[in-house]
Scaffold this motif. Structure first.
Motif, PDB file in Angstrom:
ATOM      1  N   ASP A   1       0.828  -1.203   0.000  1.00  0.00           N
ATOM      2  CA  ASP A   1       0.000   0.000   0.000  1.00  0.00           C
ATOM      3  C   ASP A   1       0.861   1.251   0.000  1.00  0.00           C
ATOM      4  N   PHE A   2       1.927   1.242   0.785  1.00  0.00           N
ATOM      5  CA  PHE A   2       2.827   2.391   0.837  1.00  0.00           C
ATOM      6  C   PHE A   2       3.502   2.617  -0.507  1.00  0.00           C
ATOM      7  N   VAL A   3       4.008   1.549  -1.129  1.00  0.00           N
ATOM      8  CA  VAL A   3       4.675   1.666  -2.427  1.00  0.00           C
ATOM      9  C   VAL A   3       3.698   2.166  -3.489  1.00  0.00           C
ATOM     10  N   ARG A   4       2.463   1.653  -3.458  1.00  0.00           N
ATOM     11  CA  ARG A   4       1.462   2.090  -4.431  1.00  0.00           C
ATOM     12  C   ARG A   4       1.187   3.586  -4.287  1.00  0.00           C
ATOM     13  N   ARG A   5       1.059   4.051  -3.057  1.00  0.00           N
ATOM     14  CA  ARG A   5       0.792   5.469  -2.841  1.00  0.00           C
ATOM     15  C   ARG A   5       1.923   6.341  -3.375  1.00  0.00           C
ATOM     16  N   VAL A   6       3.148   5.934  -3.080  1.00  0.00           N
ATOM     17  CA  VAL A   6       4.288   6.782  -3.426  1.00  0.00           C
ATOM     18  C   VAL A   6       4.568   6.775  -4.923  1.00  0.00           C
ATOM     19  N   LEU A   7       4.414   5.622  -5.580  1.00  0.00           N
ATOM     20  CA  LEU A   7       4.841   5.485  -6.970  1.00  0.00           C
ATOM     21  C   LEU A   7       3.729   5.679  -7.997  1.00  0.00           C
ATOM     22  N   THR A   8       2.475   5.610  -7.597  1.00  0.00           N
ATOM     23  CA  THR A   8       1.405   5.639  -8.599  1.00  0.00           C
ATOM     24  C   THR A   8       0.416   6.779  -8.411  1.00  0.00           C
ATOM     25  N   THR A   9       0.694   7.701  -7.510  1.00  0.00           N
ATOM     26  CA  THR A   9      -0.221   8.825  -7.302  1.00  0.00           C
ATOM     27  C   THR A   9       0.525  10.143  -7.469  1.00  0.00           C
ATOM     28  N   GLU A  10      -0.242  11.191  -7.780  1.00  0.00           N
ATOM     29  CA  GLU A  10       0.371  12.506  -7.931  1.00  0.00           C
ATOM     30  C   GLU A  10       0.968  12.983  -6.606  1.00  0.00           C
ATOM     31  N   GLN A  11       0.277  12.663  -5.514  1.00  0.00           N
ATOM     32  CA  GLN A  11       0.817  13.043  -4.203  1.00  0.00           C
ATOM     33  C   GLN A  11       2.151  12.342  -3.937  1.00  0.00           C
ATOM     34  N   GLY A  12       2.257  11.070  -4.370  1.00  0.00           N
ATOM     35  CA  GLY A  12       3.501  10.341  -4.184  1.00  0.00           C
ATOM     36  C   GLY A  12       4.634  10.926  -5.003  1.00  0.00           C
ATOM     37  N   TRP A  13       4.335  11.333  -6.237  1.00  0.00           N
ATOM     38  CA  TRP A  13       5.372  11.942  -7.069  1.00  0.00           C
ATOM     39  C   TRP A  13       5.825  13.275  -6.463  1.00  0.00           C
ATOM     40  N   TRP A  14       4.842  14.024  -5.944  1.00  0.00           N
ATOM     41  CA  TRP A  14       5.190  15.280  -5.279  1.00  0.00           C
ATOM     42  C   TRP A  14       6.064  15.011  -4.055  1.00  0.00           C
ATOM     43  N   LEU A  15       5.710  13.951  -3.312  1.00  0.00           N
ATOM     44  CA  LEU A  15       6.490  13.575  -2.133  1.00  0.00           C
ATOM     45  C   LEU A  15       7.919  13.234  -2.510  1.00  0.00           C
ATOM     46  N   ILE A  16       8.101  12.489  -3.595  1.00  0.00           N
ATOM     47  CA  ILE A  16       9.442  12.097  -4.020  1.00  0.00           C
ATOM     48  C   ILE A  16      10.273  13.323  -4.385  1.00  0.00           C
ATOM     49  N   VAL A  17       9.692  14.222  -5.179  1.00  0.00           N
ATOM     50  CA  VAL A  17      10.441  15.397  -5.637  1.00  0.00           C
ATOM     51  C   VAL A  17      10.791  16.316  -4.477  1.00  0.00           C
ATOM     52  N   VAL A  18       9.785  16.659  -3.674  1.00  0.00           N
ATOM     53  CA  VAL A  18      10.011  17.596  -2.565  1.00  0.00           C
ATOM     54  C   VAL A  18      10.872  16.953  -1.478  1.00  0.00           C
ATOM     55  N   GLY A  19      10.590  15.683  -1.164  1.00  0.00           N
ATOM     56  CA  GLY A  19      11.361  15.008  -0.117  1.00  0.00           C
ATOM     57  C   GLY A  19      12.822  14.845  -0.486  1.00  0.00           C
ATOM     58  N   CYS A  20      13.081  14.388  -1.717  1.00  0.00           N
ATOM     59  CA  CYS A  20      14.478  14.211  -2.131  1.00  0.00           C
ATOM     60  C   CYS A  20      15.195  15.553  -2.250  1.00  0.00           C
ATOM     61  N   GLY A  21      14.483  16.570  -2.734  1.00  0.00           N
ATOM     62  CA  GLY A  21      15.103  17.892  -2.832  1.00  0.00           C
ATOM     63  C   GLY A  21      15.459  18.452  -1.465  1.00  0.00           C
ATOM     64  N   THR A  22      14.536  18.304  -0.512  1.00  0.00           N
ATOM     65  CA  THR A  22      14.808  18.791   0.846  1.00  0.00           C
ATOM     66  C   THR A  22      15.917  17.984   1.511  1.00  0.00           C
ATOM     67  N   GLY A  23      15.865  16.664   1.331  1.00  0.00           N
ATOM     68  CA  GLY A  23      16.922  15.825   1.891  1.00  0.00           C
ATOM     69  C   GLY A  23      18.284  16.157   1.321  1.00  0.00           C
ATOM     70  N   PHE A  24      18.324  16.502   0.039  1.00  0.00           N
ATOM     71  CA  PHE A  24      19.593  16.897  -0.582  1.00  0.00           C
ATOM     72  C   PHE A  24      20.169  18.132   0.093  1.00  0.00           C
ATOM     73  N   LEU A  25      19.315  19.095   0.415  1.00  0.00           N
ATOM     74  CA  LEU A  25      19.799  20.311   1.067  1.00  0.00           C
ATOM     75  C   LEU A  25      20.353  20.008   2.465  1.00  0.00           C
ATOM     76  N   PHE A  26      19.679  19.141   3.202  1.00  0.00           N
ATOM     77  CA  PHE A  26      20.173  18.750   4.523  1.00  0.00           C
ATOM     78  C   PHE A  26      21.525  18.033   4.394  1.00  0.00           C
ATOM     79  N   ALA A  27      21.605  17.093   3.444  1.00  0.00           N
ATOM     80  CA  ALA A  27      22.846  16.340   3.260  1.00  0.00           C
ATOM     81  C   ALA A  27      23.976  17.249   2.809  1.00  0.00           C
TER      82      ALA A  27
END
Length: 301
Positions: free
Chosen positions: A159-185
């Motif tokens: 269910d978690f994988v489906r949400r993240v990979l197949t929904t617009e909210q999941g794509w937004w989460l990936i882009v924003v989350g990875c971008g924010t994580g990059f700044l922290f790193a």
């Protein structure tokens, strides 16, 4: 150099206040640092020490699960967050690599000698800063997930994988989350790339160490970016299975960081290491009454 004031030796201020001399390194130097780090880990395995660092964090995850919260949204932020606190968690590994470099015998428990370093207070201060960065990142990642999916839990991994990979909210989460994580790193890499080895080796202050680390990144942007990518990939692989791989990945990266420090910072031929404070001798328990009542003579005993 050391000067004498009366009968007490002191360390004179260095003539060059610009900081350590920084080399320009190549990608091949990263490979060599990793190779040397692996040799150090094979010579002095330190699985137990690293597990002692990992499992308190995992305990927080288990506590969250016991309270009825889903832990899946936190797994990736936690795995990525080890890149933030890893430089501090590897303090003892720098000590082991330093000992092997000097040709001294080293065991896993010699890593504890870093606690007696004259610069340990500065290390602890910078480590506290990195831990605050780690906590802020996890809270930020949680807030991003809630903004995308709300507080509704997930029923399982699928269910978690489906949400993240197949929904617009999941794509937004990936882009924003990875971008924010990059700044922290990026922030953690810039202030701690060589800071802890420098404090251990030359007993630098936390501020001077961070400034030197920033200079290293500015002088070697491409190699340090590649180093950050290597760290991220290895940490991701280390989370499998069940974070146990970090018991190998973290020591490897810790030892390799010491050798990367040696490659990027020119050694000071005039440096004289400040010895750590001596061990205090332990008094036998039989001496306790005499120490407690000094007026008693030996004949009274």
């Amino acid at each position: 150099m050391a000067t004498l004031q009366g009968n007490v030796p002191t360390m004179a201020q260095p003539a060059d206040t610009a900081g350590p001399v920084i080399r320009t390194i190549q990608l091949s130097d990263l490979h060599d640092a990793l190779k040397r780090g692996w040799e150090d880990f094979k010579a002095v395995p330190s699985h137990a020490i690293i597990l002692c660092v990992i499992y308190p964090v995992l305990g927080l995850v288990l506590a969250r699960a016991a309270m009825g919260y889903s832990v899946l949204p936190l797994l990736f932020p936690l795995a990525a967050g080890f890149a933030l606190i890893g430089p501090f968690a590897a303090l003892g590994l720098y000590e082991l690599s330093s000992r092997r470099e000097r040709g001294e015998e080293a065991s896993a428990w010699d890593a504890m000698e870093v606690l007696r370093s004259p610069s340990f207070g500065a290390m602890l201060g910078l480590g506290t800063l990195l831990f605050a960065l780690f906590v802020t990142w996890v809270a930020t990642a949680q807030a991003i997930y809630v903004a995308a999916f709300g507080y509704e839990g997930v029923s399982g991994i699928s269910d978690f994988v489906r949400r993240v990979l197949t929904t617009e909210q999941g794509w937004w989460l990936i882009v924003v989350g990875c971008g924010t994580g990059f700044l922290f790193a990026l922030a953690a890499l810039c202030i701690s790339a060589v800071s802890f080895p420098l404090m251990l080796d030359r007993h630098a202050g936390a501020l001077d160490a961070m400034v030197t680390s920033l200079r290293v990144v500015a002088r070697n942007p491409a190699p340090m970016a590649a180093w950050g990518l290597i760290v991220a990939v290895l940490l991701a692989l280390g989370t499998l299975p069940a974070f146990l791989g970090l018991a190998v990945v973290l020591p490897l990266l810790g030892h390799a960081t010491w050798h990367l420090y040696r490659k990027v910072i020119v050694s000071d031929p005039n440096a004289r290491p400040v010895p750590p404070p001596p061990h205090r001798p332990r008094k036998p328990a039989a001496d306790f009454p005499a120490n407690l009542f000094p007026w008693r003579s030996k004949t009274d005993a």
